[in-house]
Design a protein around this motif. Structure first.
Motif, short mmCIF file in Angstrom:
data_model
loop_
_atom_site.label_atom_id
_atom_site.label_comp_id
_atom_site.label_asym_id
_atom_site.label_seq_id
_atom_site.Cartn_x
_atom_site.Cartn_y
_atom_site.Cartn_z
N SER A 291 0.81 -1.14 0.06
CA SER A 291 -0.06 0.24 0.02
C SER A 291 1.03 1.22 -0.16
O SER A 291 1.90 1.14 0.83
CB SER A 291 -0.87 0.01 1.37
OG SER A 291 -1.63 0.97 1.24
N PHE A 292 0.52 2.28 -0.75
CA PHE A 292 1.26 3.50 -0.88
C PHE A 292 0.41 4.52 -0.48
O PHE A 292 -0.86 4.73 -0.63
CB PHE A 292 1.77 3.59 -2.29
CG PHE A 292 2.76 2.61 -2.87
CD1 PHE A 292 4.21 2.90 -2.58
CD2 PHE A 292 2.35 1.82 -3.43
CE1 PHE A 292 5.06 1.97 -2.96
CE2 PHE A 292 3.38 0.84 -4.23
CZ PHE A 292 4.38 0.73 -3.84
N LYS A 293 1.17 5.60 0.19
CA LYS A 293 0.33 6.69 0.66
C LYS A 293 1.20 8.15 0.82
O LYS A 293 2.39 7.74 1.49
CB LYS A 293 -0.44 6.65 1.95
CG LYS A 293 -1.47 7.75 2.50
CD LYS A 293 -2.10 7.55 3.72
CE LYS A 293 -3.13 8.72 4.02
NZ LYS A 293 -4.01 8.39 5.07
N PRO B 57 3.60 21.72 12.69
CA PRO B 57 3.45 20.61 12.31
C PRO B 57 2.47 19.80 13.03
O PRO B 57 2.40 20.00 14.52
CB PRO B 57 4.79 19.91 12.43
CG PRO B 57 5.86 21.07 12.65
CD PRO B 57 4.85 22.50 13.42
N VAL B 58 1.54 18.78 12.52
CA VAL B 58 0.83 18.15 13.32
C VAL B 58 0.80 16.84 12.64
O VAL B 58 1.44 16.79 11.58
CB VAL B 58 -0.70 18.55 13.22
CG1 VAL B 58 -1.09 19.76 14.05
CG2 VAL B 58 -1.45 18.73 11.76
N TRP B 59 0.61 15.76 13.71
CA TRP B 59 1.12 14.36 13.09
C TRP B 59 -0.03 13.25 13.19
O TRP B 59 0.03 12.37 12.42
CB TRP B 59 2.03 13.83 14.24
CG TRP B 59 3.32 14.88 14.34
CD1 TRP B 59 3.35 15.83 15.21
CD2 TRP B 59 4.47 15.10 13.39
NE1 TRP B 59 4.74 16.60 14.94
CE2 TRP B 59 5.11 16.26 14.11
CE3 TRP B 59 4.79 14.37 12.49
CZ2 TRP B 59 6.49 16.48 13.48
CZ3 TRP B 59 6.27 14.73 11.77
CH2 TRP B 59 7.00 15.62 12.28
N ARG B 60 -1.07 13.52 14.13
CA ARG B 60 -2.19 12.51 14.30
C ARG B 60 -3.48 13.12 14.51
O ARG B 60 -3.61 14.18 15.32
CB ARG B 60 -1.68 11.55 15.35
CG ARG B 60 -0.58 10.70 15.48
CD ARG B 60 -0.33 9.75 16.70
NE ARG B 60 -0.11 10.72 17.82
CZ ARG B 60 0.95 11.47 18.27
NH1 ARG B 60 2.13 11.31 17.51
NH2 ARG B 60 1.08 12.02 19.22
N PRO B 61 -4.45 12.61 13.86
CA PRO B 61 -4.59 11.37 13.13
C PRO B 61 -3.90 11.81 11.55
O PRO B 61 -4.04 10.96 10.70
CB PRO B 61 -6.11 10.86 13.10
CG PRO B 61 -6.63 12.35 13.36
CD PRO B 61 -5.72 13.13 14.11
N VAL B 62 -3.90 13.05 11.10
CA VAL B 62 -3.34 13.46 9.82
C VAL B 62 -2.01 14.26 10.14
O VAL B 62 -1.69 14.77 11.07
CB VAL B 62 -4.27 14.26 8.94
CG1 VAL B 62 -5.57 13.63 8.82
CG2 VAL B 62 -4.42 15.57 9.80
N ARG B 63 -1.18 14.12 9.15
CA ARG B 63 0.00 14.63 8.88
C ARG B 63 -0.25 16.08 8.20
O ARG B 63 -0.81 16.18 7.11
CB ARG B 63 1.25 14.17 8.49
CG ARG B 63 1.67 12.80 9.39
CD ARG B 63 2.83 12.10 8.62
NE ARG B 63 3.42 10.97 9.29
CZ ARG B 63 4.53 10.32 9.11
NH1 ARG B 63 5.31 10.85 8.24
NH2 ARG B 63 4.70 9.31 9.82
N GLY B 64 0.37 17.32 8.49
CA GLY B 64 0.51 18.65 7.93
C GLY B 64 1.06 19.66 8.77
O GLY B 64 1.63 19.36 9.58
N VAL B 65 0.84 20.64 7.99
CA VAL B 65 1.63 22.07 8.63
C VAL B 65 0.31 22.91 8.63
O VAL B 65 -0.13 23.26 7.77
CB VAL B 65 2.65 22.43 7.91
CG1 VAL B 65 3.40 23.84 8.62
CG2 VAL B 65 3.70 21.51 8.00
#
Length: 256
Positions: free
Chosen positions: A77-79, A115-123
Motif C-alpha cells: 500500500s502506498f500513501k 506541524p501536526v502528526w495524528r490522525p493526519v500529518r500536515g502543517v
C-alpha cells in the motif's frame, strides 16, 4: 557545486525509505519463514540484489516490490503525506499572514508553521492562542483556492490534530483548550466566484461572520465567534485585512 538543500533532503528520505522497506520485508519474511532464495525465485528478483534490499543498501522498483510482497503473501500500500516543513512559499500568502499579524491584539499569541502528526500529518499555517482563555484558532491562508472541498476538509482535519503538535496545549491550564478555525482568504474575483458558487459549503465550514472575527482579532476582549473567513485585500504593495465580508459577497452566504 555543492549539494543543495533539496538534493540533501531527497537523499536522506531515500535512505530512510530503503530502511523502512527493508524492515517491512524482513518482518514479513519472519512471519512466513521463507528462505531468501525461495522468495527471490518466486518474485523473479536476483537473490543477491534481494539480500542488499533486506540490508537497506539496495532498492526495488515499485513493480519489483509488489512482486516480492506477493511472493511473501502480502499486499503493498502506498500513501503520500504532506511534508512537515515550511509551507509559506506563496509570496501573496506571506503578505496576507503578515497583514493579519499586524492587526492582532496583544491577547493573541501567534505561532507560524505548526506541524501536526495524528490522525493526519500536515502543517498549520498559523495558530493563534488566546492568552485569556488558552483557546486556539488554527489558521490557513490561501491567495487562491483550488479543490475547495478537499482544502476545507484538510483544514478541519489539521485543526482536529492540534493535540499532536509539539508543546500542545502551550499553556498550563486544567481544562483542554477549545480549537476553532480561521481561513485567511484573498479578496479577489476568483475567490469571490468560488464562494458564490458554493455558498452552502462555505457557510457550513465557516459560519461566523468576518466582521465578528476581525473584531475579536483586533479587540482585547471581544470573544472569538467560531470558524470564520477573514478577507485580505492585496493590491500591489498595499495589503490590508478587511473589516468584514467584501461588499460584493454580502448576503451571498447565510450568516455573513
Amino acid at each position: 557545486m555543492g549539494e543543495t538543500a533539496l538534493q540533501r533532503a531527497i537523499r536522506e528520505r531515500q535512505h530512510a525509505q530503503r530502511a523502512a522497506v527493508a524492515a517491512e520485508l524482513s518482518r514479513a519474511r519472519g512471519e512466513t519463514d521463507l528462505s531468501l532464495r525461495s522468495i527471490a525465485a518466486g518474485s523473479g528478483i536476483d537473490v543477491g540484489h534481494l539480500s542488499r534490499v533486506l540490508s537497506g543498501t539496495g532498492s526495488l522498483s515499485q513493480d519489483a516490490l509488489v512482486a516480492v510482497a506477493t511472493a511473501l503473501g502480502f499486499h503493498v500500500s502506498f500513501k503520500l503525506f504532506p511534508t512537515i516543513g515550511p509551507r509559506l512559499r506563496d509570496h501573496l500568502q506571506v503578505l496576507m499572514i503578515e497583514a493579519l499579524l499586524g492587526i492582532l491584539a496583544s491577547r493573541w499569541i501567534p505561532r507560524l508553521e505548526v506541524p501536526v502528526w495524528r490522525p493526519v500529518r500536515g502543517v498549520i499555517d498559523l495558530v493563534l492562542q488566546d492568552r485569556l482563555t488558552g483557546d486556539l484558532v488554527a489558521g490557513e491562508g490561501h491567495s487562491r483556492m483550488g479543490a475547495v472541498e478537499a482544502q476545507l476538509r484538510h483544514a478541519q482535519e489539521k485543526a482536529d490534530a492540534l493535540p499532536s503538535a509539539t508543546g500542545w496545549p502551550w499553556q498550563d491550564r486544567p481544562d483542554e483548550p477549545a480549537a476553532s478555525r480561521l481561513l485567511l482568504l484573498r479578496s479577489c474575483g476568483a475567490n469571490h466566484d468560488l464562494v458564490r458558487m458554493l455558498p452552502a459549503t462555505f457557510a457550513a465550514a465557516y459560519p461566523a461572520s468576518a466582521k465578528a472575527a476581525v473584531a475579536a482579532l483586533r479587540d482585547a476582549t471581544a470573544p472569538w465567534p467560531g470558524p470564520a473567513i477573514v478577507w485580505v485585500d492585496v493590491n500591489g504593495r498595499s495589503t490590508r485585512v478587511l473589516d468584514g465580508t467584501p461588499r460584493g459577497l454580502r448576503g451571498a452566504v447565510p450568516g455573513w
